[in-house]
Design an enzyme around this catalytic site. Structure first.
Site, PDB file in Angstrom:
ATOM      1  N   GLN A 248      24.511  51.953   2.547  1.00 24.44           N
ATOM      2  CA  GLN A 248      23.575  51.893   3.617  1.00 24.44           C
ATOM      3  C   GLN A 248      23.257  53.560   3.891  1.00 24.44           C
ATOM      4  O   GLN A 248      23.870  54.167   2.820  1.00 24.44           O
ATOM      5  CB  GLN A 248      23.193  51.229   4.815  1.00 24.44           C
ATOM      6  CG  GLN A 248      22.962  50.221   4.441  1.00 24.44           C
ATOM      7  CD  GLN A 248      22.638  49.309   6.411  1.00 24.44           C
ATOM      8  OE1 GLN A 248      22.761  49.958   7.652  1.00 24.44           O
ATOM      9  NE2 GLN A 248      23.360  47.739   6.028  1.00 24.44           N
TER      10      GLN A 248
ATOM     11  N   GLU B  67      19.980  49.622   8.067  1.00 25.35           N
ATOM     12  CA  GLU B  67      19.496  48.332   8.811  1.00 25.35           C
ATOM     13  C   GLU B  67      20.297  48.398  10.464  1.00 25.35           C
ATOM     14  O   GLU B  67      21.123  49.415  11.122  1.00 25.35           O
ATOM     15  CB  GLU B  67      20.660  47.338   8.694  1.00 25.35           C
ATOM     16  CG  GLU B  67      19.898  46.209   8.670  1.00 25.35           C
ATOM     17  CD  GLU B  67      20.706  45.103   8.573  1.00 25.35           C
ATOM     18  OE1 GLU B  67      20.835  43.476   8.457  1.00 25.35           O
ATOM     19  OE2 GLU B  67      21.253  45.646   7.260  1.00 25.35           O
TER      20      GLU B  67
ATOM     21  N   TYR C  89      26.433  44.438  -5.280  1.00 24.27           N
ATOM     22  CA  TYR C  89      27.728  45.136  -4.325  1.00 24.27           C
ATOM     23  C   TYR C  89      28.721  44.783  -5.582  1.00 24.27           C
ATOM     24  O   TYR C  89      29.205  43.516  -6.279  1.00 24.27           O
ATOM     25  CB  TYR C  89      27.846  44.932  -3.504  1.00 24.27           C
ATOM     26  CG  TYR C  89      26.761  45.036  -1.834  1.00 24.27           C
ATOM     27  CD1 TYR C  89      26.536  46.454  -1.472  1.00 24.27           C
ATOM     28  CD2 TYR C  89      25.956  44.467  -1.866  1.00 24.27           C
ATOM     29  CE1 TYR C  89      26.254  46.669  -0.196  1.00 24.27           C
ATOM     30  CE2 TYR C  89      24.736  44.204  -0.671  1.00 24.27           C
ATOM     31  CZ  TYR C  89      24.928  45.326  -0.428  1.00 24.27           C
ATOM     32  OH  TYR C  89      23.538  46.068   0.528  1.00 24.27           O
TER      33      TYR C  89
ATOM     34  N   GLU D 226      19.103  47.858  -2.287  1.00 26.54           N
ATOM     35  CA  GLU D 226      20.249  46.839  -1.734  1.00 26.54           C
ATOM     36  C   GLU D 226      21.115  47.706  -2.743  1.00 26.54           C
ATOM     37  O   GLU D 226      21.279  46.375  -4.103  1.00 26.54           O
ATOM     38  CB  GLU D 226      20.628  45.707  -1.521  1.00 26.54           C
ATOM     39  CG  GLU D 226      19.722  45.894  -0.244  1.00 26.54           C
ATOM     40  CD  GLU D 226      20.536  44.214   0.754  1.00 26.54           C
ATOM     41  OE1 GLU D 226      22.025  44.132   1.109  1.00 26.54           O
ATOM     42  OE2 GLU D 226      20.242  43.593   2.094  1.00 26.54           O
TER      43      GLU D 226
ATOM     44  N   ASN E 172      14.305  38.626   3.444  1.00 25.04           N
ATOM     45  CA  ASN E 172      15.426  39.269   2.501  1.00 25.04           C
ATOM     46  C   ASN E 172      16.464  38.460   1.303  1.00 25.04           C
ATOM     47  O   ASN E 172      16.839  37.714   3.106  1.00 25.04           O
ATOM     48  CB  ASN E 172      16.497  40.731   3.648  1.00 25.04           C
ATOM     49  CG  ASN E 172      17.659  41.189   3.240  1.00 25.04           C
ATOM     50  OD1 ASN E 172      17.353  41.722   2.816  1.00 25.04           O
ATOM     51  ND2 ASN E 172      18.634  40.306   4.252  1.00 25.04           N
ATOM     52  N   GLU E 173      16.594  38.329   0.649  1.00 20.58           N
ATOM     53  CA  GLU E 173      17.893  37.853   0.577  1.00 20.58           C
ATOM     54  C   GLU E 173      17.450  36.214   0.971  1.00 20.58           C
ATOM     55  O   GLU E 173      18.505  35.919   1.662  1.00 20.58           O
ATOM     56  CB  GLU E 173      19.394  37.536   0.825  1.00 20.58           C
ATOM     57  CG  GLU E 173      19.567  39.455   0.230  1.00 20.58           C
ATOM     58  CD  GLU E 173      21.034  39.789   1.103  1.00 20.58           C
ATOM     59  OE1 GLU E 173      21.700  39.088   1.408  1.00 20.58           O
ATOM     60  OE2 GLU E 173      21.399  41.043   0.274  1.00 20.58           O
TER      61      GLU E 173
END
Length: 502
Positions: free
Chosen positions: A349, A27, A244, A292, A172-173
């Site tokens: 990432q 990103e 995450y 992700e 995205n999200e």
């Protein structure tokens, strides 16, 4: 000493593994691009400004696909800013991470970099501030051969042949309040469906990823998936998942049990997707793109101190410790357990930003602790995922119950006549004896037993000190159809066997 047993047989097949589960993510954030993969002033930069040392590390990981350009950043990104002569490209306020984006690096540069890295591109489109028109123009620019405005503009920019980008993320999200252009499930579902339809009219051969909820703790989850897929199911091939983890309570035993949370997340999304399949009387099964995932918590406090509107300052630079590597191994094992539905995944990432690879500007690059299980899974985890029958001692933590101390996945590569056992001992205080009975693997011999262990769960690697690294002389033996070994406490193990024709 505790003991775990398992049975492995060729007939216990989960699914063929899609190699794209070992993907990653770049990103426009922090030093992922500028100072990470792209640093023209670096002494080891090539003719395109790409750091050759970083490229070599990426090739070592054998990353099959890389998502780009975001992430949160994509929801206010104008893709046209990153094409054409650099001197003509505008500098913009990048709203997601509150920095200045120079646009010195864009779509064509990333396509060039991915080719050198032996990776495919997973491209994300902006469905925050933009929509159908920008999406169809973008794919015309990247994928159409020529004879139209946008495809001829690409050719004018020096790219006669189309990039042929196959995989596209529809935003995205979009349920996140931090997202520029946040949408309700209905708003997103309708927009994504129509954008995807237009994109397929330009290139019918693409794959599309419908945007899932931002994470499991969102109040919208899993209703978001149910509502959005009602609109996007027919046009999309995948639904995205993001997750995450962090050891904020400094409870290592609980931390290493987070594979259970991941299992629950995957199972929930599969259930919702299959409900929509039934509701629509569809014959298509929607697959999962875990685009992700990683550990992310070490840098949270430091990021609060960053001054806004700077260019490529360090952000989200987690310095990973040994226990983070163990959890990364567990995550990869979980993906292999669900190889029938998880077909793509992107460690977020790749360089500097919550990444397995770190660099110094104008200086060295090095492997973080999490580099190793990621590399082992990517290199040795190609083939068929087998379902082992496991009998392991269990433990409870404050968040989880009945957690197996032995976390394991098995991969059979019939073409190469290789069998790989990935085994994580989650016990942070005791070794674990593992006994694996192999059915139908006569003539196989152990090639190596790779072990990643360290006495200090908090040990980290730096540019000048590399205490956490694997060794290849573990004690696994294979006799009379049974693998026997002692898995060290809190250790990641890769046991590789190959058919020997004597």
């Amino acid at each position: 000493m505790t003991k775990a047993k398992m049975i492995v047989d060729k007939s216990y097949k989960i699914a063929d593994i899609d190699e794209r589960i070992y993907g990653s993510f770049i990103e426009h954030l922090g030093r992922a691009v500028y100072g990470g993969i792209f640093e023209p002033d670096h002494p080891d930069a090539d003719e395109d400004g790409f750091r050759k040392d970083v490229l070599e590390l990426v090739k070592e990981l054998q990353v099959p696909i890389v998502r780009y350009p975001g992430g949160n950043m994509v929801s206010a990104y104008n893709w046209e800013d990153g094409i054409g002569p650099r001197e003509d490209r505008p500098k913009r306020l990048e709203l997601a991470w509150r920095v200045i984006e120079t646009n010195a690096f864009g779509t064509n540069e990333f396509a060039d970099w991915a080719k050198k890295a032996n990776s495919e591109v997973m491209m994300a489109i902006n469905l925050g501030t933009r929509g159908i028109d920008a999406a169809r123009n973008f794919i015309e620019y990247t994928n159409h051969p020529g004879g139209t405005y946008w495809s001829d503009l690409r050719r004018k920019h020096g790219y006669e042949e189309p990039h042929k980008i196959k995989t596209w993320c529809l935003g995205n999200e979009m349920d996140g309040p931090w997202q520029v252009g946040q949408k309700t499930a209905y708003e997103y579902g309708r927009l994504a469906s129509e954008a995807g339809k237009a994109m397929r009219l330009v290139d019918p051969d693409i794959e599309l990823v419908s945007c899932g909820s931002s994470h499991t703790q969102m109040p919208t989850f899993p209703d978001w998936e149910a509502e959005t897929l009602t609109h996007t199911y027919d046009v999309a091939d995948y639904v995205s998942l993001h997750q995450y983890f962090g050891n904020r309570d400094n409870d290592s035993q609980n931390y290493l049990a987070n594979g259970m949370e991941l299992e629950h997340f995957i199972s929930t999304v599969i259930s919702v997707a299959d409900y929509i399949k039934a509701k629509k009387r569809s014959k298509k099964t929607l697959m999962l793109s875990f685009d992700e995932w990683n550990v992310w918590y070490h840098s949270n406090d430091a990021d609060k101190e960053i001054e806004p509107w700077t260019v490529a300052l360090p952000q989200l630079e987690d310095h990973y410790n040994f226990e983070d590597a163990l959890l990364v191994g567990s995550i990869l094992i979980t993906f292999l357990k669900h190889a029938d539905r998880v077909k793509m995944a992107c460690m977020a990432q790749l360089v500097n930003v919550i990444a397995p690879i770190m660099t110094d500007n104008l200086g060295a690059s090095w492997k973080q602790t999490i580099f190793y299980p990621y590399m082992h899974a990517s290199v040795f985890g190609r083939g068929v995922s087998l379902k082992p029958v496991v009998n392991s001692p269990k433990f409870d933590t404050k968040d989880f119950t009945d957690v197996d101390y032995l976390d394991t996945a098995v991969v059979f590569n019939e073409e190469n006549e290789e069998l790989t056992v990935f085994a994580l001992n989650r016990h942070i205080k005791e070794d674990l004896v593992m006994e694996a009975q192999l059915g139908d693997f006569e003539g196989y011999r152990i090639q190596e037993h790779i072990v990643l262990e360290h006495d200090d769960l908090k040990a980290v690697n730096t540019a000048t000190n590399h205490p956490v690294k694997p060794y290849r002389n573990g004690d696994a033996v294979y006799k009379d159809g049974v693998i026997e070994t002692k898995l060290k406490k809190a250790s990641w193990n890769v046991i590789r066997l190959k058919l020997i024709n004597e």
